[in-house]
Design a protein around this motif. Sequence first.
Motif, PDB file in Angstrom:
ATOM      1  N   SER A   1       0.831  -1.197   0.000  1.00  0.00           N
ATOM      2  CA  SER A   1       0.000   0.000   0.000  1.00  0.00           C
ATOM      3  C   SER A   1       0.865   1.246   0.000  1.00  0.00           C
ATOM      4  CB  SER A   1      -0.907   0.007   1.241  1.00  0.00           C
ATOM      5  OG  SER A   1      -1.753  -1.113   1.230  1.00  0.00           O
ATOM      6  N   PRO A   2       0.419   2.311  -0.620  1.00  0.00           N
ATOM      7  CA  PRO A   2       1.182   3.559  -0.638  1.00  0.00           C
ATOM      8  C   PRO A   2       1.382   4.094   0.766  1.00  0.00           C
ATOM      9  CG  PRO A   2      -0.626   3.619  -2.225  1.00  0.00           C
ATOM     10  CD  PRO A   2      -0.825   2.394  -1.396  1.00  0.00           C
ATOM     11  N   GLY A   3       2.388   4.954   0.940  1.00  0.00           N
ATOM     12  CA  GLY A   3       2.708   5.476   2.262  1.00  0.00           C
ATOM     13  C   GLY A   3       1.693   6.467   2.784  1.00  0.00           C
ATOM     14  N   THR A   4       0.907   7.066   1.919  1.00  0.00           N
ATOM     15  CA  THR A   4      -0.064   8.049   2.366  1.00  0.00           C
ATOM     16  C   THR A   4      -1.463   7.570   2.020  1.00  0.00           C
ATOM     17  OG1 THR A   4       0.249   9.250   0.286  1.00  0.00           O
ATOM     18  CG2 THR A   4       1.556   9.972   2.155  1.00  0.00           C
ATOM     19  N   MET A   5      -2.042   6.760   2.895  1.00  0.00           N
ATOM     20  CA  MET A   5      -3.348   6.172   2.664  1.00  0.00           C
ATOM     21  C   MET A   5      -4.437   6.828   3.502  1.00  0.00           C
ATOM     22  SD  MET A   5      -3.218   3.726   0.386  1.00  0.00           S
ATOM     23  CE  MET A   5      -4.591   2.649   0.771  1.00  0.00           C
ATOM     24  N   LEU A   6      -4.052   7.609   4.518  1.00  0.00           N
ATOM     25  CA  LEU A   6      -5.041   8.212   5.403  1.00  0.00           C
ATOM     26  C   LEU A   6      -5.528   9.525   4.788  1.00  0.00           C
ATOM     27  CD1 LEU A   6      -6.445   7.801   8.131  1.00  0.00           C
ATOM     28  CD2 LEU A   6      -4.616   9.143   9.180  1.00  0.00           C
ATOM     29  N   SER A   7      -6.757   9.508   4.297  1.00  0.00           N
ATOM     30  CA  SER A   7      -7.295  10.677   3.613  1.00  0.00           C
ATOM     31  C   SER A   7      -7.556  11.819   4.585  1.00  0.00           C
ATOM     32  CB  SER A   7      -8.599  10.310   2.897  1.00  0.00           C
ATOM     33  OG  SER A   7      -9.609  10.007   3.861  1.00  0.00           O
ATOM     34  N   LYS A   8      -7.733  13.009   4.024  1.00  0.00           N
ATOM     35  CA  LYS A   8      -8.045  14.174   4.855  1.00  0.00           C
ATOM     36  C   LYS A   8      -9.381  13.995   5.555  1.00  0.00           C
ATOM     37  CE  LYS A   8      -5.426  17.695   2.305  1.00  0.00           C
ATOM     38  NZ  LYS A   8      -5.515  18.979   1.543  1.00  0.00           N
ATOM     39  N   ALA A   9     -10.325  13.380   4.862  1.00  0.00           N
ATOM     40  CA  ALA A   9     -11.658  13.174   5.440  1.00  0.00           C
ATOM     41  C   ALA A   9     -11.586  12.263   6.665  1.00  0.00           C
ATOM     42  CB  ALA A   9     -12.598  12.592   4.396  1.00  0.00           C
TER      43      ALA A   9
ATOM     44  N   TYR B   1       4.510   7.774   9.940  1.00  0.00           N
ATOM     45  CA  TYR B   1       4.657   8.493  11.208  1.00  0.00           C
ATOM     46  C   TYR B   1       3.932   9.833  11.184  1.00  0.00           C
ATOM     47  CZ  TYR B   1       6.862  11.094  15.027  1.00  0.00           C
ATOM     48  OH  TYR B   1       7.081  11.869  16.143  1.00  0.00           O
ATOM     49  N   GLU B   2       4.088  10.598  10.118  1.00  0.00           N
ATOM     50  CA  GLU B   2       3.491  11.926  10.046  1.00  0.00           C
ATOM     51  C   GLU B   2       1.960  11.858  10.062  1.00  0.00           C
ATOM     52  OE1 GLU B   2       4.917  14.821  10.366  1.00  0.00           O
ATOM     53  OE2 GLU B   2       6.846  13.801  10.633  1.00  0.00           O
ATOM     54  N   GLU B   3       1.413  10.852   9.393  1.00  0.00           N
ATOM     55  CA  GLU B   3      -0.043  10.690   9.379  1.00  0.00           C
ATOM     56  C   GLU B   3      -0.559  10.321  10.763  1.00  0.00           C
ATOM     57  OE1 GLU B   3      -0.849   9.187   4.821  1.00  0.00           O
ATOM     58  OE2 GLU B   3       0.022   7.802   6.271  1.00  0.00           O
ATOM     59  N   LEU B   4       0.145   9.430  11.449  1.00  0.00           N
ATOM     60  CA  LEU B   4      -0.250   9.056  12.805  1.00  0.00           C
ATOM     61  C   LEU B   4      -0.134  10.243  13.755  1.00  0.00           C
ATOM     62  CD1 LEU B   4       1.408   5.536  12.980  1.00  0.00           C
ATOM     63  CD2 LEU B   4      -1.042   6.004  13.150  1.00  0.00           C
ATOM     64  N   LYS B   5       0.891  11.048  13.550  1.00  0.00           N
ATOM     65  CA  LYS B   5       1.092  12.218  14.409  1.00  0.00           C
ATOM     66  C   LYS B   5      -0.069  13.199  14.275  1.00  0.00           C
ATOM     67  CE  LYS B   5       4.609  15.641  15.665  1.00  0.00           C
ATOM     68  NZ  LYS B   5       5.970  16.165  15.369  1.00  0.00           N
ATOM     69  N   ARG B   6      -0.631  13.312  13.081  1.00  0.00           N
ATOM     70  CA  ARG B   6      -1.723  14.259  12.840  1.00  0.00           C
ATOM     71  C   ARG B   6      -3.001  13.854  13.572  1.00  0.00           C
ATOM     72  NH1 ARG B   6       0.602  15.042   7.587  1.00  0.00           N
ATOM     73  NH2 ARG B   6      -0.592  13.344   6.650  1.00  0.00           N
ATOM     74  N   VAL B   7      -3.208  12.561  13.784  1.00  0.00           N
ATOM     75  CA  VAL B   7      -4.454  12.116  14.434  1.00  0.00           C
ATOM     76  C   VAL B   7      -4.244  11.717  15.897  1.00  0.00           C
ATOM     77  CG1 VAL B   7      -5.542  11.360  12.297  1.00  0.00           C
ATOM     78  CG2 VAL B   7      -4.110   9.753  13.578  1.00  0.00           C
ATOM     79  N   SER B   8      -3.005  11.744  16.356  1.00  0.00           N
ATOM     80  CA  SER B   8      -2.702  11.336  17.727  1.00  0.00           C
ATOM     81  C   SER B   8      -2.929  12.480  18.719  1.00  0.00           C
ATOM     82  CB  SER B   8      -1.255  10.852  17.821  1.00  0.00           C
ATOM     83  OG  SER B   8      -0.918  10.541  19.170  1.00  0.00           O
TER      84      SER B   8
END
Length: 296
Positions: A34-42, A109-116
């Motif tokens: 899977s691509p590294g950026t799978m967590l959408s803005k929504a 990591y950056e995506e997890l940081k945004r929602v943590s």
Amino acid sequence: MSNPEQKYFYLMFFFPNFAAKKSHKYINNLVASSPGTMLSKAKTSFILSLQKKKIRDEERLYVIEGDKMVKEFLTAGMPVRMLVAKPEFLNSLPLYQKQRAAEIIPANYEELKRVSTLRTPHNAIAVIGMPDADMDTVIPAGELSLALDCVQDPGNLGTIIRAAAWFGVRTLFCSENCVDVYNPKVIQASMGAILNVNVYYTVLSKLLESASGNKIRIYGAMLQGESIYSHRLGNKGIILLGNESKGVSEELVPFITDRIMIPRQTDTGTGIESLNVSMAASVILSEFTRAKGRQN
């Protein structure tokens, strides 16, 4: 058919026996590719919105964080609606745990940081479905339960839940003005102990009135009372703990059958006027457990 997901479902349909043996490999390949950026803005916005009690109540969902806690919730069969995690964490999970998540989203990591809600995010975050709310609050017979009156600090409630689970108390009643049990800080402080304790929000005056009518002992933690170390403690009843600064509400005091307190063991009063409510809960539960051991 280069898409791993298409391959997996093709095999499941036409060759189910082969797919059952190879499913772990295909799911791992799906995660790894899977691509590294799978967590959408929504979905990022949705997860962040669950930090608000109003949204949690409307959606009947809450968020947990941490490798250990996420694995415990998966093992316990809790309704995991969404699992957001690093690919290496996802690949470490056994197949049965992955199958319990309705949606799996690899994230960096950056995506997890945004929602943590934490300064340093863990490897995994999950969105969990709340249990069905019981309309009738029933006081468990023949065992101890806890009642909390206006406990406001999330860390205190989480620690009390953790202490209750440790000492085998399965039921916790909260007044309606207590902090929300699904507050992220409460969940974090409970360290997964919420899996072992049923938490109910109710009007404590009605609950304690009902308990009194059924001759159930109510132990009130007070600043003035008999030492818990000398008081004769039973192995059933309700332990009532009050607000961090104001203690037990005046309207609840008449229902108390046993006033107990933890005596201070020093003459120095500076800076130690009272114990933190979660510390007091741990001491009290420990003494009830000790008393139960003597009775047996």
